[in-house]
Write a protein that holds these residues in place. Sequence first.
Motif, PDB file in Angstrom:
ATOM      1  N   ASN A   1      70.240  50.930  50.220  1.00  0.00           N
ATOM      2  CA  ASN A   1      71.028  51.566  49.285  1.00  0.00           C
ATOM      3  C   ASN A   1      71.894  52.339  49.928  1.00  0.00           C
ATOM      4  O   ASN A   1      71.890  53.723  49.775  1.00  0.00           O
ATOM      5  CB  ASN A   1      70.348  52.216  48.001  1.00  0.00           C
ATOM      6  N   TRP A   2      73.174  52.122  50.526  1.00  0.00           N
ATOM      7  CA  TRP A   2      74.036  52.752  51.106  1.00  0.00           C
ATOM      8  C   TRP A   2      75.012  53.637  50.296  1.00  0.00           C
ATOM      9  O   TRP A   2      75.688  54.598  50.719  1.00  0.00           O
ATOM     10  CB  TRP A   2      75.118  51.904  51.903  1.00  0.00           C
ATOM     11  N   MET A   3      74.820  53.486  48.710  1.00  0.00           N
ATOM     12  CA  MET A   3      75.692  54.474  47.948  1.00  0.00           C
ATOM     13  C   MET A   3      74.641  55.796  47.735  1.00  0.00           C
ATOM     14  O   MET A   3      75.158  56.743  47.285  1.00  0.00           O
ATOM     15  CB  MET A   3      75.727  53.736  46.881  1.00  0.00           C
ATOM     16  N   ASP A   4      73.267  55.694  48.004  1.00  0.00           N
ATOM     17  CA  ASP A   4      72.737  56.840  47.914  1.00  0.00           C
ATOM     18  C   ASP A   4      72.425  57.656  49.307  1.00  0.00           C
ATOM     19  O   ASP A   4      72.020  57.162  50.364  1.00  0.00           O
ATOM     20  CB  ASP A   4      70.967  56.252  47.519  1.00  0.00           C
ATOM     21  N   LYS A   5      72.832  58.854  49.455  1.00  0.00           N
ATOM     22  CA  LYS A   5      72.740  59.764  50.248  1.00  0.00           C
ATOM     23  C   LYS A   5      71.728  59.988  50.650  1.00  0.00           C
ATOM     24  O   LYS A   5      71.378  60.552  52.139  1.00  0.00           O
ATOM     25  CB  LYS A   5      73.738  61.088  49.953  1.00  0.00           C
ATOM     26  N   LYS A   6      70.639  59.846  49.951  1.00  0.00           N
ATOM     27  CA  LYS A   6      69.244  60.181  50.460  1.00  0.00           C
ATOM     28  C   LYS A   6      68.376  59.074  50.777  1.00  0.00           C
ATOM     29  O   LYS A   6      67.389  58.970  51.442  1.00  0.00           O
ATOM     30  CB  LYS A   6      68.328  60.834  49.299  1.00  0.00           C
ATOM     31  N   ALA A   7      69.196  57.821  50.751  1.00  0.00           N
ATOM     32  CA  ALA A   7      68.535  56.515  51.266  1.00  0.00           C
ATOM     33  C   ALA A   7      68.354  56.556  52.683  1.00  0.00           C
ATOM     34  O   ALA A   7      68.927  57.252  53.835  1.00  0.00           O
ATOM     35  CB  ALA A   7      69.280  55.225  51.074  1.00  0.00           C
ATOM     36  N   ARG A   8      67.022  55.930  53.229  1.00  0.00           N
ATOM     37  CA  ARG A   8      66.687  55.934  54.752  1.00  0.00           C
ATOM     38  C   ARG A   8      67.852  55.591  55.673  1.00  0.00           C
ATOM     39  O   ARG A   8      68.267  56.220  56.694  1.00  0.00           O
ATOM     40  CB  ARG A   8      65.625  55.051  55.067  1.00  0.00           C
ATOM     41  N   SER A   9      68.578  54.660  55.099  1.00  0.00           N
ATOM     42  CA  SER A   9      69.562  53.884  56.255  1.00  0.00           C
ATOM     43  C   SER A   9      70.742  54.810  56.049  1.00  0.00           C
ATOM     44  O   SER A   9      71.526  55.239  57.256  1.00  0.00           O
ATOM     45  CB  SER A   9      70.269  52.568  55.581  1.00  0.00           C
ATOM     46  N   THR A  10      71.013  55.574  55.285  1.00  0.00           N
ATOM     47  CA  THR A  10      72.448  56.540  55.033  1.00  0.00           C
ATOM     48  C   THR A  10      71.932  57.650  56.186  1.00  0.00           C
ATOM     49  O   THR A  10      72.764  58.246  56.816  1.00  0.00           O
ATOM     50  CB  THR A  10      72.419  56.890  53.748  1.00  0.00           C
ATOM     51  N   ILE A  11      70.575  58.313  56.075  1.00  0.00           N
ATOM     52  CA  ILE A  11      70.172  59.149  56.694  1.00  0.00           C
ATOM     53  C   ILE A  11      70.152  58.996  58.021  1.00  0.00           C
ATOM     54  O   ILE A  11      70.807  59.828  58.981  1.00  0.00           O
ATOM     55  CB  ILE A  11      68.844  59.739  56.266  1.00  0.00           C
ATOM     56  N   GLU A  12      69.753  57.764  58.524  1.00  0.00           N
ATOM     57  CA  GLU A  12      69.657  57.261  59.884  1.00  0.00           C
ATOM     58  C   GLU A  12      71.167  57.336  60.292  1.00  0.00           C
ATOM     59  O   GLU A  12      71.391  57.776  61.379  1.00  0.00           O
ATOM     60  CB  GLU A  12      68.975  55.974  60.038  1.00  0.00           C
ATOM     61  N   MET A  13      72.068  56.716  59.824  1.00  0.00           N
ATOM     62  CA  MET A  13      73.381  56.515  59.955  1.00  0.00           C
ATOM     63  C   MET A  13      74.077  57.924  60.204  1.00  0.00           C
ATOM     64  O   MET A  13      75.289  57.732  60.851  1.00  0.00           O
ATOM     65  CB  MET A  13      74.094  55.519  59.253  1.00  0.00           C
ATOM     66  N   SER A  14      73.915  58.577  59.567  1.00  0.00           N
ATOM     67  CA  SER A  14      74.358  59.990  59.451  1.00  0.00           C
ATOM     68  C   SER A  14      73.944  60.910  60.792  1.00  0.00           C
ATOM     69  O   SER A  14      74.828  61.817  61.294  1.00  0.00           O
ATOM     70  CB  SER A  14      74.125  60.730  58.436  1.00  0.00           C
ATOM     71  N   ASP A  15      73.132  60.289  61.303  1.00  0.00           N
ATOM     72  CA  ASP A  15      72.597  61.047  62.517  1.00  0.00           C
ATOM     73  C   ASP A  15      72.599  60.300  63.830  1.00  0.00           C
ATOM     74  O   ASP A  15      71.753  59.360  63.841  1.00  0.00           O
ATOM     75  CB  ASP A  15      71.044  61.647  62.342  1.00  0.00           C
ATOM     76  N   PRO A  16      73.649  60.829  64.785  1.00  0.00           N
ATOM     77  CA  PRO A  16      73.871  59.650  65.860  1.00  0.00           C
ATOM     78  C   PRO A  16      72.583  59.777  66.756  1.00  0.00           C
ATOM     79  O   PRO A  16      72.535  59.004  67.635  1.00  0.00           O
ATOM     80  CB  PRO A  16      74.881  60.574  66.457  1.00  0.00           C
ATOM     81  N   ALA A  17      71.660  60.569  66.932  1.00  0.00           N
ATOM     82  CA  ALA A  17      70.377  60.651  67.340  1.00  0.00           C
ATOM     83  C   ALA A  17      69.250  60.120  66.934  1.00  0.00           C
ATOM     84  O   ALA A  17      68.300  59.859  67.563  1.00  0.00           O
ATOM     85  CB  ALA A  17      70.104  62.246  67.681  1.00  0.00           C
ATOM     86  N   SER A  18      69.676  59.407  65.732  1.00  0.00           N
ATOM     87  CA  SER A  18      68.506  58.719  64.932  1.00  0.00           C
ATOM     88  C   SER A  18      67.905  57.639  65.729  1.00  0.00           C
ATOM     89  O   SER A  18      68.815  56.835  66.298  1.00  0.00           O
ATOM     90  CB  SER A  18      68.779  58.331  63.654  1.00  0.00           C
ATOM     91  N   ARG A  19      66.707  57.361  65.995  1.00  0.00           N
ATOM     92  CA  ARG A  19      66.195  56.046  66.797  1.00  0.00           C
ATOM     93  C   ARG A  19      64.923  55.579  65.955  1.00  0.00           C
ATOM     94  O   ARG A  19      63.819  55.844  66.291  1.00  0.00           O
ATOM     95  CB  ARG A  19      65.751  56.538  68.094  1.00  0.00           C
ATOM     96  N   PRO A  20      65.203  55.005  65.005  1.00  0.00           N
ATOM     97  CA  PRO A  20      64.046  54.178  64.313  1.00  0.00           C
ATOM     98  C   PRO A  20      63.140  53.497  65.292  1.00  0.00           C
ATOM     99  O   PRO A  20      63.608  52.668  66.092  1.00  0.00           O
ATOM    100  CB  PRO A  20      64.665  53.097  63.405  1.00  0.00           C
ATOM    101  N   GLU A  21      61.992  53.672  65.027  1.00  0.00           N
ATOM    102  CA  GLU A  21      60.827  52.760  65.947  1.00  0.00           C
ATOM    103  C   GLU A  21      60.971  51.205  65.784  1.00  0.00           C
ATOM    104  O   GLU A  21      61.157  51.176  64.523  1.00  0.00           O
ATOM    105  CB  GLU A  21      59.558  53.491  65.831  1.00  0.00           C
ATOM    106  N   ILE A  22      60.648  50.644  66.756  1.00  0.00           N
ATOM    107  CA  ILE A  22      60.652  49.220  66.674  1.00  0.00           C
ATOM    108  C   ILE A  22      59.158  48.675  66.691  1.00  0.00           C
ATOM    109  O   ILE A  22      58.332  49.273  67.544  1.00  0.00           O
ATOM    110  CB  ILE A  22      61.282  48.468  68.128  1.00  0.00           C
ATOM    111  N   ALA A  23      58.753  47.781  65.941  1.00  0.00           N
ATOM    112  CA  ALA A  23      57.356  47.307  65.999  1.00  0.00           C
ATOM    113  C   ALA A  23      57.034  46.835  67.128  1.00  0.00           C
ATOM    114  O   ALA A  23      55.770  47.125  67.592  1.00  0.00           O
ATOM    115  CB  ALA A  23      57.219  46.275  64.637  1.00  0.00           C
ATOM    116  N   VAL A  24      57.544  45.952  67.769  1.00  0.00           N
ATOM    117  CA  VAL A  24      57.065  45.287  68.948  1.00  0.00           C
ATOM    118  C   VAL A  24      58.259  45.078  69.914  1.00  0.00           C
ATOM    119  O   VAL A  24      59.382  44.803  69.605  1.00  0.00           O
ATOM    120  CB  VAL A  24      56.653  43.776  68.756  1.00  0.00           C
ATOM    121  N   LYS A  25      57.940  45.514  71.345  1.00  0.00           N
ATOM    122  CA  LYS A  25      58.889  45.222  72.509  1.00  0.00           C
ATOM    123  C   LYS A  25      58.868  43.684  72.949  1.00  0.00           C
ATOM    124  O   LYS A  25      57.698  43.240  72.866  1.00  0.00           O
ATOM    125  CB  LYS A  25      58.574  46.280  73.450  1.00  0.00           C
TER     126      LYS A  25
END
Length: 159
Positions: free
Chosen positions: A45-69
């Motif tokens: 939910n990009w309209m929610d400032k507390k949504a996970r995607s919003t938080i990740e996109m607000s932090d250039p250092a964010s690196r969500p983990e990938i399930a499998v390489k």
Amino acid sequence: MSKKLVAYFSASGVTAKVAETLAEAVGADIFEIEPKVPYTEADLNWMDKKARSTIEMSDPASRPEIAVKRDNMKDYDTIFVGFPIWWYVAPTIINTFLESYDLTGKTITPFATSGGSGIGKTNEHLAPNCKGAKLMDGKVFKNSVGHQELAAWVEELGL
């Protein structure tokens, strides 16, 4: 085995459809970039400032983990990387993916889907994560894009 790989992240299935069509059109292998912790509807939910995607996109250092390489990345010369446009750029999980491999000598070609945004400064943001690779200009596609249009785009790129 193909020397081309279509790697994609899809939050809602739209990018997955384009990635599958691209892989078929150019005879490439396909790989889904899946987050270790799947995104929920609330996370997106990009309209929610507390949504996970919003938080990740607000932090250039964010690196969500990938399930499998992808274990055989060395086998590919050309990697198409697909994603939805989030905040005018690629989701930060794409940075995680690109930083996970030695891309030296490879050609990286971004493609995206969007509800209305262009590709923005996506390449500018991806370039630091593509060390040693040739980063091609990316392009945004509608979910209705067909084999012929995708094949013609790849041919235009000289790939």
